[in-house]
Design an enzyme around this catalytic site. Structure first.
Site, PDB file in Angstrom:
ATOM      1  N   ASP A 200       0.777  -1.410  -0.188  1.00 18.51           N
ATOM      2  CA  ASP A 200       0.008  -0.135   0.017  1.00 18.51           C
ATOM      3  C   ASP A 200       0.804   1.213  -0.028  1.00 18.51           C
ATOM      4  O   ASP A 200       0.838   2.140   0.636  1.00 18.51           O
ATOM      5  CB  ASP A 200      -1.036  -0.093   1.127  1.00 18.51           C
ATOM      6  CG  ASP A 200      -1.725  -1.135   1.188  1.00 18.51           C
ATOM      7  OD1 ASP A 200      -1.139  -2.689   1.417  1.00 18.51           O
ATOM      8  OD2 ASP A 200      -3.028  -1.264   0.867  1.00 18.51           O
TER       9      ASP A 200
ATOM     10  N   ASP B 265      -1.009  -2.405  -4.348  1.00 22.91           N
ATOM     11  CA  ASP B 265      -1.241  -1.032  -4.130  1.00 22.91           C
ATOM     12  C   ASP B 265       0.136  -0.366  -4.294  1.00 22.91           C
ATOM     13  O   ASP B 265       0.573  -0.035  -3.097  1.00 22.91           O
ATOM     14  CB  ASP B 265      -2.219  -0.758  -2.826  1.00 22.91           C
ATOM     15  CG  ASP B 265      -3.648  -1.061  -2.914  1.00 22.91           C
ATOM     16  OD1 ASP B 265      -4.016  -1.644  -4.095  1.00 22.91           O
ATOM     17  OD2 ASP B 265      -4.665  -0.866  -2.010  1.00 22.91           O
TER      18      ASP B 265
ATOM     19  N   TYR C 185      -1.672   4.349  -6.387  1.00 25.50           N
ATOM     20  CA  TYR C 185      -3.074   4.848  -6.288  1.00 25.50           C
ATOM     21  C   TYR C 185      -3.345   5.956  -7.222  1.00 25.50           C
ATOM     22  O   TYR C 185      -3.914   6.871  -7.050  1.00 25.50           O
ATOM     23  CB  TYR C 185      -2.945   5.621  -4.941  1.00 25.50           C
ATOM     24  CG  TYR C 185      -3.122   4.656  -3.542  1.00 25.50           C
ATOM     25  CD1 TYR C 185      -1.901   3.888  -3.255  1.00 25.50           C
ATOM     26  CD2 TYR C 185      -4.039   4.372  -2.829  1.00 25.50           C
ATOM     27  CE1 TYR C 185      -1.721   2.898  -2.265  1.00 25.50           C
ATOM     28  CE2 TYR C 185      -4.028   3.499  -1.804  1.00 25.50           C
ATOM     29  CZ  TYR C 185      -2.829   2.948  -1.411  1.00 25.50           C
ATOM     30  OH  TYR C 185      -2.824   2.013  -0.398  1.00 25.50           O
TER      31      TYR C 185
ATOM     32  N   ASN D  35      -6.501  -3.667  -5.033  1.00 23.12           N
ATOM     33  CA  ASN D  35      -7.510  -2.906  -5.431  1.00 23.12           C
ATOM     34  C   ASN D  35      -7.382  -1.612  -6.318  1.00 23.12           C
ATOM     35  O   ASN D  35      -7.877  -1.401  -7.363  1.00 23.12           O
ATOM     36  CB  ASN D  35      -8.574  -2.877  -4.477  1.00 23.12           C
ATOM     37  CG  ASN D  35      -8.067  -2.124  -3.273  1.00 23.12           C
ATOM     38  OD1 ASN D  35      -7.105  -2.574  -2.674  1.00 23.12           O
ATOM     39  ND2 ASN D  35      -8.575  -0.846  -2.915  1.00 23.12           N
TER      40      ASN D  35
ATOM     41  N   HIS E 210     -12.182  -3.229   5.923  1.00 22.45           N
ATOM     42  CA  HIS E 210     -12.064  -4.368   4.850  1.00 22.45           C
ATOM     43  C   HIS E 210     -12.332  -5.650   5.298  1.00 22.45           C
ATOM     44  O   HIS E 210     -11.814  -6.782   5.029  1.00 22.45           O
ATOM     45  CB  HIS E 210     -10.478  -4.514   4.535  1.00 22.45           C
ATOM     46  CG  HIS E 210     -10.196  -3.034   3.634  1.00 22.45           C
ATOM     47  ND1 HIS E 210     -10.895  -2.560   2.582  1.00 22.45           N
ATOM     48  CD2 HIS E 210      -9.251  -2.056   4.139  1.00 22.45           C
ATOM     49  CE1 HIS E 210     -10.461  -1.373   2.168  1.00 22.45           C
ATOM     50  NE2 HIS E 210      -9.653  -1.062   3.020  1.00 22.45           N
TER      51      HIS E 210
ATOM     52  N   HIS F  52      -3.491  -4.034   2.122  1.00 18.55           N
ATOM     53  CA  HIS F  52      -4.634  -3.527   2.100  1.00 18.55           C
ATOM     54  C   HIS F  52      -5.338  -2.780   3.349  1.00 18.55           C
ATOM     55  O   HIS F  52      -6.271  -1.701   3.117  1.00 18.55           O
ATOM     56  CB  HIS F  52      -5.698  -4.752   2.033  1.00 18.55           C
ATOM     57  CG  HIS F  52      -7.129  -4.546   1.157  1.00 18.55           C
ATOM     58  ND1 HIS F  52      -7.330  -3.623   0.146  1.00 18.55           N
ATOM     59  CD2 HIS F  52      -8.395  -4.914   1.360  1.00 18.55           C
ATOM     60  CE1 HIS F  52      -8.412  -3.469  -0.210  1.00 18.55           C
ATOM     61  NE2 HIS F  52      -9.212  -4.411   0.478  1.00 18.55           N
ATOM     62  N   VAL F  53      -5.125  -3.388   4.642  1.00 22.88           N
ATOM     63  CA  VAL F  53      -5.793  -2.703   5.682  1.00 22.88           C
ATOM     64  C   VAL F  53      -5.169  -1.432   6.379  1.00 22.88           C
ATOM     65  O   VAL F  53      -5.671  -0.765   7.098  1.00 22.88           O
ATOM     66  CB  VAL F  53      -5.882  -4.040   6.786  1.00 22.88           C
ATOM     67  CG1 VAL F  53      -6.684  -3.596   8.133  1.00 22.88           C
ATOM     68  CG2 VAL F  53      -6.905  -5.046   6.138  1.00 22.88           C
TER      69      VAL F  53
END
Ligand SMILES: *[C@@H]1O[C@H](CO)[C@@H](O)[C@H](O)[C@H]1NC(C)=O
Ligand SMILES: *[C@@H]1O[C@H](CO)[C@@H](O)[C@H](O)[C@H]1NC(C)=O
Length: 350
Positions: free
Chosen positions: A153, A180, A183, A213, A311, A338-339
């Protein structure tokens, strides 16, 4: 330290785990509070248009590396000159280039050149497209010990800068990214600013990534609209063919002369028991000889275990589909992103 605590007899691989955007905040028993987004850092190209930018490396097989970069000019050459002394390029390799369109955006020329065979644990000096700056890389070792850094991320904010500064304090061999990256979220120039932002790090050590995502970027369901992952797969090419995968969204590779096998799963590719990814994963895991490969590591974006409200449950369908395969292969450790919070779980196995 994480892995050493779990497997005291196999201490020869070290993980440096850093989560970006949400830097680790330990707040006692209180609920984790996600920090606000950092200030964006948008990195411009301050060299002539024909000069390489967004240079990054990935490993291809045991002793090759892919050098990827972008030129604005349409005539940049897909050539890398390299050697073991600065300015003395004893070898050169030619590769290929691609480009893509995303609605009104046209990418620059995206070059991918595979260099090698390279000696392990060795510094090389290289130049892309016969112009511009010289870069320096170090190849990973051909045996344990190896040091793998992890950061998910990433984005391109002051948090990212802080995380990459921390990562660089370690003389790591390879960075693993569980999804990720930029972005960009359909704003294509943000892929370019991200590529420039990370070049300082990604041009020195291989960065092995899988998608999150924020890489999906599917266009509208209309004829002529871009499909999903167009920018990600064009720019961050990984060695999926080499691992028998038919999709750029999941692949595997060996490190440390085969002592470590890293599986990069795709949270956003089909994963049920009749999917291509499932079949590929079963075959890939079956090929691992645990006598030669004591370390089996899996990365994926959306975690299968997560106690945060953010999530919650998103990885559950994939867990149900694939968890048994990982247990049966006795995977040592799974990393997710993700988190934006740090948690770890120890599973006692079946
Ligand atoms: C360049 O490297 C080669 C191979 O190591 C060496 O033989 C040669 O002397 C070097 N040239 C210069 C100018 O240093
Ligand atoms: C897997 O997904 C595909 C496509 O969504 C579906 O057609 C198939 O029935 C699913 N298989 C299982 C075993 O759930």
């Amino acid at each position: 330290p994480l892995v050493e605590a779990m497997e005291p007899n196999r201490t020869t691989m070290r993980f440096v785990v850093l989560l970006v955007v949400g830097t680790l905040i330990v707040s006692g028993a209180a609920e984790y509070v996600r920090p606000p987004p950092g200030r964006a850092i948008l990195t411009e190209h301050d060299k002539p248009a024909s000069h390489p930018q967004q240079v990054h490396l990935s490993v291809v097989g045991a002793n090759h590396m892919r050098v990827s970069w972008i030129t604005d000019a349409k005539h940049g050459h897909s050539v890398v000159e390299y050697g073991r002394a600065s300015g003395n390029y004893t070898t050169s390799a030619t590769g290929e280039h691609t480009s893509y369109r995303y609605y009104l955006y046209s990418s620059g020329k995206i070059h991918h050149v595979t260099i090698g065979p390279l000696d392990p644990d060795t510094v090389y000096y290289y130049r892309c497209g016969t112009v511009g700056d010289e870069f320096t890389l170090k190849t990973p070792p051909a045996a344990l010990p190896i040091e793998l850094a992890l950061a998910g991320d990433l984005g391109q904010t002051e948090w990212t800068a802080s995380t990459l500064a921390h990562v660089s304090k370690n003389d790591y061999d390879m960075l693993l990214v569980p999804g990720d990256l930029a972005y960009a979220d359909t704003q294509q120039p943000l892929w370019d600013t991200f590529g420039r932002f990370v070049q300082e790090h990604a041009s020195r050590r291989p960065w092995m990534v899988t998608e999150g995502n924020h890489e999906v970027e599917a266009g509208m369901a209309l004829p002529g609209s871009p499909g999903p992952f167009v920018a990600y797969t064009a720019r961050w090419r990984m060695p999926h063919e080499e691992s028998g995968s038919t999709s750029a969204l999941y692949y595997s590779f060996d490190a440390a002369g085969g002592a470590v096998h890293v599986v990069m799963l795709g949270s956003y590719a089909a994963f049920n028991s009749t999917s291509e990814q499932y079949g590929w994963l079963a075959r890939d895991l079956a090929r691992v000889d645990r006598r030669a490969t004591p370390w089996l590591v899996v990365l994926l974006h959306a975690p299968w275990y997560n106690t945060n409200a953010a999530h919650a449950g998103e990885g559950e369908a994939m867990r149900k589909a694939m968890e048994r395969l990982l247990y049966e292969a006795r995977v040592d450790v799974v990393f997710s992103g993700h988190v934006h919070a740090y948690e770890r779980f120890v599973n006692k196995g079946l």
